[in-house]
Design a protein around this motif. Sequence first.
Motif, PDB file in Angstrom:
ATOM      1  N   SER A  87       0.839  -1.193   0.000  1.00 45.35           N
ATOM      2  CA  SER A  87       0.000   0.000   0.000  1.00 45.35           C
ATOM      3  C   SER A  87       0.879   1.249   0.000  1.00 45.35           C
ATOM      4  CB  SER A  87      -0.903   0.013   1.243  1.00 45.35           C
ATOM      5  OG  SER A  87      -0.138   0.214   2.424  1.00 45.35           O
ATOM      6  N   GLY A  88       0.319   2.333  -0.486  1.00 41.81           N
ATOM      7  CA  GLY A  88       1.070   3.578  -0.478  1.00 41.81           C
ATOM      8  C   GLY A  88       1.369   4.043   0.931  1.00 41.81           C
ATOM      9  N   CYS A  89       0.449   3.775   1.874  1.00 42.93           N
ATOM     10  CA  CYS A  89       0.645   4.219   3.251  1.00 42.93           C
ATOM     11  C   CYS A  89       1.809   3.495   3.914  1.00 42.93           C
ATOM     12  CB  CYS A  89      -0.639   4.004   4.053  1.00 42.93           C
ATOM     13  SG  CYS A  89      -2.009   5.068   3.541  1.00 42.93           S
ATOM     14  N   ARG A  90       1.876   2.170   3.745  1.00 42.94           N
ATOM     15  CA  ARG A  90       2.992   1.429   4.330  1.00 42.94           C
ATOM     16  C   ARG A  90       4.303   1.864   3.686  1.00 42.94           C
ATOM     17  NH1 ARG A  90       6.536  -2.604   3.319  1.00 42.94           N
ATOM     18  NH2 ARG A  90       7.198  -3.810   5.140  1.00 42.94           N
ATOM     19  N   THR A  91       4.283   2.038   2.380  1.00 45.41           N
ATOM     20  CA  THR A  91       5.482   2.459   1.665  1.00 45.41           C
ATOM     21  C   THR A  91       5.933   3.834   2.134  1.00 45.41           C
ATOM     22  OG1 THR A  91       4.766   1.178  -0.260  1.00 45.41           O
ATOM     23  CG2 THR A  91       6.463   2.848  -0.621  1.00 45.41           C
ATOM     24  N   LEU A  92       4.983   4.742   2.306  1.00 42.75           N
ATOM     25  CA  LEU A  92       5.298   6.086   2.793  1.00 42.75           C
ATOM     26  C   LEU A  92       5.925   6.025   4.182  1.00 42.75           C
ATOM     27  CD1 LEU A  92       5.060   9.205   2.501  1.00 42.75           C
ATOM     28  CD2 LEU A  92       2.839   8.994   3.666  1.00 42.75           C
ATOM     29  N   LEU A  93       5.428   5.141   5.042  1.00 41.28           N
ATOM     30  CA  LEU A  93       5.974   5.030   6.392  1.00 41.28           C
ATOM     31  C   LEU A  93       7.453   4.675   6.352  1.00 41.28           C
ATOM     32  CD1 LEU A  93       5.682   4.941   9.470  1.00 41.28           C
ATOM     33  CD2 LEU A  93       4.937   2.543   9.238  1.00 41.28           C
ATOM     34  N   ARG A  94       7.850   3.774   5.444  1.00 45.23           N
ATOM     35  CA  ARG A  94       9.261   3.393   5.334  1.00 45.23           C
ATOM     36  C   ARG A  94      10.103   4.588   4.891  1.00 45.23           C
ATOM     37  NH1 ARG A  94       6.090  -0.212   7.551  1.00 45.23           N
ATOM     38  NH2 ARG A  94       7.293  -2.032   8.185  1.00 45.23           N
ATOM     39  N   LEU A  95       9.597   5.350   3.925  1.00 45.58           N
ATOM     40  CA  LEU A  95      10.307   6.545   3.482  1.00 45.58           C
ATOM     41  C   LEU A  95      10.345   7.582   4.601  1.00 45.58           C
ATOM     42  CD1 LEU A  95       8.809   6.925  -0.118  1.00 45.58           C
ATOM     43  CD2 LEU A  95      11.129   6.176   0.466  1.00 45.58           C
ATOM     44  N   HIS A  96       9.276   7.674   5.339  1.00 48.96           N
ATOM     45  CA  HIS A  96       9.172   8.643   6.439  1.00 48.96           C
ATOM     46  C   HIS A  96      10.234   8.369   7.502  1.00 48.96           C
ATOM     47  CE1 HIS A  96       7.247  11.379   9.236  1.00 48.96           C
ATOM     48  NE2 HIS A  96       7.059  10.408  10.114  1.00 48.96           N
ATOM     49  N   ARG A  97      10.413   7.116   7.857  1.00 44.65           N
ATOM     50  CA  ARG A  97      11.440   6.759   8.833  1.00 44.65           C
ATOM     51  C   ARG A  97      12.836   7.093   8.305  1.00 44.65           C
ATOM     52  NH1 ARG A  97       9.098   0.736  10.290  1.00 44.65           N
ATOM     53  NH2 ARG A  97       7.364   1.375  11.653  1.00 44.65           N
ATOM     54  N   ALA A  98      13.021   6.840   7.027  1.00 47.55           N
ATOM     55  CA  ALA A  98      14.312   7.138   6.414  1.00 47.55           C
ATOM     56  C   ALA A  98      14.580   8.636   6.408  1.00 47.55           C
ATOM     57  CB  ALA A  98      14.342   6.589   4.986  1.00 47.55           C
ATOM     58  N   LEU A  99      13.530   9.420   6.195  1.00 44.37           N
ATOM     59  CA  LEU A  99      13.691  10.875   6.156  1.00 44.37           C
ATOM     60  C   LEU A  99      14.151  11.408   7.512  1.00 44.37           C
ATOM     61  CD1 LEU A  99      13.236  13.167   4.046  1.00 44.37           C
ATOM     62  CD2 LEU A  99      11.085  13.633   5.234  1.00 44.37           C
ATOM     63  N   LEU A 100      13.648  10.823   8.575  1.00 45.51           N
ATOM     64  CA  LEU A 100      14.071  11.250   9.906  1.00 45.51           C
ATOM     65  C   LEU A 100      15.558  10.997  10.108  1.00 45.51           C
ATOM     66  CD1 LEU A 100      13.470  12.318  12.731  1.00 45.51           C
ATOM     67  CD2 LEU A 100      12.830   9.981  13.392  1.00 45.51           C
ATOM     68  N   TRP A 101      16.031   9.857   9.646  1.00 45.31           N
ATOM     69  CA  TRP A 101      17.454   9.542   9.764  1.00 45.31           C
ATOM     70  C   TRP A 101      18.318  10.563   9.025  1.00 45.31           C
ATOM     71  CZ3 TRP A 101      20.494   7.172   5.637  1.00 45.31           C
ATOM     72  CH2 TRP A 101      21.812   6.917   6.030  1.00 45.31           C
ATOM     73  N   LEU A 102      17.950  10.848   7.786  1.00 49.80           N
ATOM     74  CA  LEU A 102      18.717  11.810   7.001  1.00 49.80           C
ATOM     75  C   LEU A 102      18.624  13.212   7.591  1.00 49.80           C
ATOM     76  CD1 LEU A 102      18.130  10.832   3.262  1.00 49.80           C
ATOM     77  CD2 LEU A 102      20.256  10.757   4.569  1.00 49.80           C
ATOM     78  N   LYS A 103      17.439  13.568   8.047  1.00 49.24           N
ATOM     79  CA  LYS A 103      17.265  14.903   8.644  1.00 49.24           C
ATOM     80  C   LYS A 103      18.152  15.073   9.864  1.00 49.24           C
ATOM     81  CE  LYS A 103      14.735  16.156  11.738  1.00 49.24           C
ATOM     82  NZ  LYS A 103      14.870  16.681  13.151  1.00 49.24           N
TER      83      LYS A 103
END
Length: 317
Positions: A203-219
């Motif tokens: 799903s787009g929501c689950r996929t977004l969550l994975r990207l969201h976690r990654a964004l926090l790491w990079l930020k």
Amino acid sequence: MGVKSKAAAAILVLLLFLGSLWLQGGLDYHWDSCLKSYNQVNQPNHLSNSSGAEGALGSLGSPGSPGSLGVDQCPGQTFQVALLHAHLLAAQEHAADVLLQPYLSSWDDLVQFMEALGPMVGLISKEIETKTSIIRQLALMAEEGPEAELHPDSNPVESATTEVGDANEVEAFHHSSAYYSVRSMIRTELAQGLVDFEQQTDSGCRTLLRLHRALLWLKLFLEKLADMAGTGRLRSPSELCREAYQSTLAHHHTWFVRRAAELAFIAMPERGFFYRLVCVQNQEEFSALLSIVVRDLQEVYSRTQGALEEHGMLDLP
């Protein structure tokens, strides 16, 4: 085979395994650009014009203006920090929401950033591209109708390099209310029963969550790089990246993945490389530039966090 050759082969196998796990819920994140040499050749971002980035870029060359990076394009680099800034600003055009098309374009920029750091740090960029491709294709499916199917082996990112593919992708995001923004995607997928709270789905929501976690790491990593607190020795990017990982992605990874990630941080380039990557001369200029990018990342992250939290999606399997 000599001892050195065996050791090199073992490390390579380990890194390949790391890349295969990173975004699959075990290594959900950023290590694909690290086993690739970075070709410092300008490549125009095929989504920049459609995401509002072109207009935003026009305001970046005025140092001193609110939010200005003080730079336009950095000659000779594939990664362009000004373009990342523009895409992040475009993603924030609707209050309390995140527009998906420029959000995914900002991930294209971040993938280029990771690939610039060398083979170790970029091992996961292909996995990130797979995640952004899933959301892009879901948007295309919503635009084309119920007869369209999601093909896991297809790669919308690559197909969009053609003029027709590029136009189709833009139209999907501009005219499909389902995948126009983070909140519209969440509403649509919940209404259609596409989000499974018990097992993994594409799903787009689950996929977004994975990207969201990654964004926090990079930020967090960029935030630490920008920090000039204290007058002593500036800590190495490798050390800072490790800290950022331990406080973010490590919580979602298995013991083996965490150990493998620790090895990957060792090959992180030194600060001088980061200065050259964004065309600055020293830490003061670097910190000023990164502080703007970090602020943009924080805003996008906070809006996405709020939307996912409201719908109980922060722990999707």
